[in-house]
Design an enzyme around this catalytic site. Structure first.
Site, PDB file in Angstrom:
ATOM      1  N   GLU A   1       0.645  -1.153  -0.328  1.00  0.00           N
ATOM      2  CA  GLU A   1      -0.043   0.286   0.516  1.00  0.00           C
ATOM      3  C   GLU A   1       0.845   1.137   0.290  1.00  0.00           C
ATOM      4  OE1 GLU A   1      -2.932   2.605   3.286  1.00  0.00           O
ATOM      5  OE2 GLU A   1      -2.178   0.187   3.328  1.00  0.00           O
TER       6      GLU A   1
ATOM      7  N   ASP B   1       1.248   3.546  -3.206  1.00  0.00           N
ATOM      8  CA  ASP B   1       0.094   5.097  -3.002  1.00  0.00           C
ATOM      9  C   ASP B   1       0.973   5.648  -3.968  1.00  0.00           C
ATOM     10  OD1 ASP B   1      -0.709   7.578  -1.289  1.00  0.00           O
ATOM     11  OD2 ASP B   1       0.694   7.756  -0.761  1.00  0.00           O
TER      12      ASP B   1
ATOM     13  N   ASP C   1      -7.443   1.015   0.287  1.00  0.00           N
ATOM     14  CA  ASP C   1      -6.090   0.565   0.730  1.00  0.00           C
ATOM     15  C   ASP C   1      -5.345  -0.412  -0.269  1.00  0.00           C
ATOM     16  OD1 ASP C   1      -5.626   2.234   3.573  1.00  0.00           O
ATOM     17  OD2 ASP C   1      -5.954   1.496   4.534  1.00  0.00           O
TER      18      ASP C   1
ATOM     19  N   GLU D   1      -4.811   0.758  -3.329  1.00  0.00           N
ATOM     20  CA  GLU D   1      -3.150   1.078  -3.905  1.00  0.00           C
ATOM     21  C   GLU D   1      -1.860  -0.464  -3.580  1.00  0.00           C
ATOM     22  OE1 GLU D   1      -3.642   5.523  -1.830  1.00  0.00           O
ATOM     23  OE2 GLU D   1      -3.281   3.766  -0.230  1.00  0.00           O
TER      24      GLU D   1
END
EC number: 3.1.26.3
Length: 231
Positions: free
Chosen positions: A52, A56, A124, A127
């Protein structure tokens, strides 16, 4: 080595992802609660948190580079759109649109508590899947998948024409900063034609100042100036 269930492998492929190393993708779909019934450390599956973190950044770069190429907007406007397009809410909505909840690996209690429909978890994991794609296929391939999945959002109005104070608050939240603070630093002129000077500051970031004929307008202009300078 962990292997993906056939249905999850087919699902990822149908979404446009290319799966080479199944263990990475299995990790991306695994919530920390999945290990709650396995007390032995060696039985624990790795969860999505590290992926994650990576995803991101990959998502942000992919969307930021698209915005830069597709628009002549100034930095503040670009930041405003970027924050909206990569927000947890947007990621969760796209995750739902591709049926991600059906493929999450959750612990029994987390699933019973509605974890499969949680914005936080879905955002989450979206990502994390992007992070897995980056590790397995590199940036260019992953960027193309992101742009395909985000196509309608990129073409839409997300982050456009938002009130500067709202945009600044979103920017602060997305970047894990303190909320903006507004202070009237000066007032001049007669009562019927007063001018207000307002300063907005965010701790450990900076400050910006603006003047207008009303306090609310001065706050708006100060927020706009802050985004243009720091956004």
């Amino acid at each position: 080595m962990s292997e993906l269930p056939d249905e999850s492998l087919k699902w990822l492929t149908s979404c446009g992802f290319t799966v080479k190393t199944e263990a990475i993708w299995q990790e991306a779909l695994t919530h920390g609660s999945f290990n709650s019934g396995s007390p032995a450390q060696e039985d624990h599956a790795r969860d999505y948190q590290r992926l994650e973190f990576l995803g991101d950044r990959v998502l942000g770069l992919a969307v930021a580079s698209w915005l830069y190429s597709a628009s002549d907007s100034h930095e503040g406007q670009l930041s405003q759109r970027l924050n909206a397009l990569v927000s947890g809410r947007t990621c969760a909505r796209i995750a739902r649109s591709i049926a991600m909840p059906d493929h999450l690996r959750l612990g029994k209690q987390a699933r019973e508590d509605g974890g499969a429909d949680s914005d936080n978890i879905l955002g989450d994991v979206m990502e994390a899947v992007i992070g897995a794609s980056f590790l397995d296929n590199g940036f260019d391939v992953t960027r193309d998948v992101i742009l395909a999945l985000w196509k309608s959002d990129l073409a839409g109005d997300a982050g456009k024409s938002k009130h500067p104070k709202s945009a600044l608050q979103e920017w602060a939240a997305h970047n894990k900063r303190a909320m903006p603070q507004y202070d009237v630093t000066g007032r001049s002129g007669p009562d019927h034609a007063s001018r207000f000077m307002v300063k907005v500051r965010i701790h450990n970031v900076g400050e910006a100042e603006a003047e207008a004929t009303s306090k609310s307008e001065a706050e708006k202009l100060a927020a706009k100036a802050f985004l243009e300078q720091f956004g």
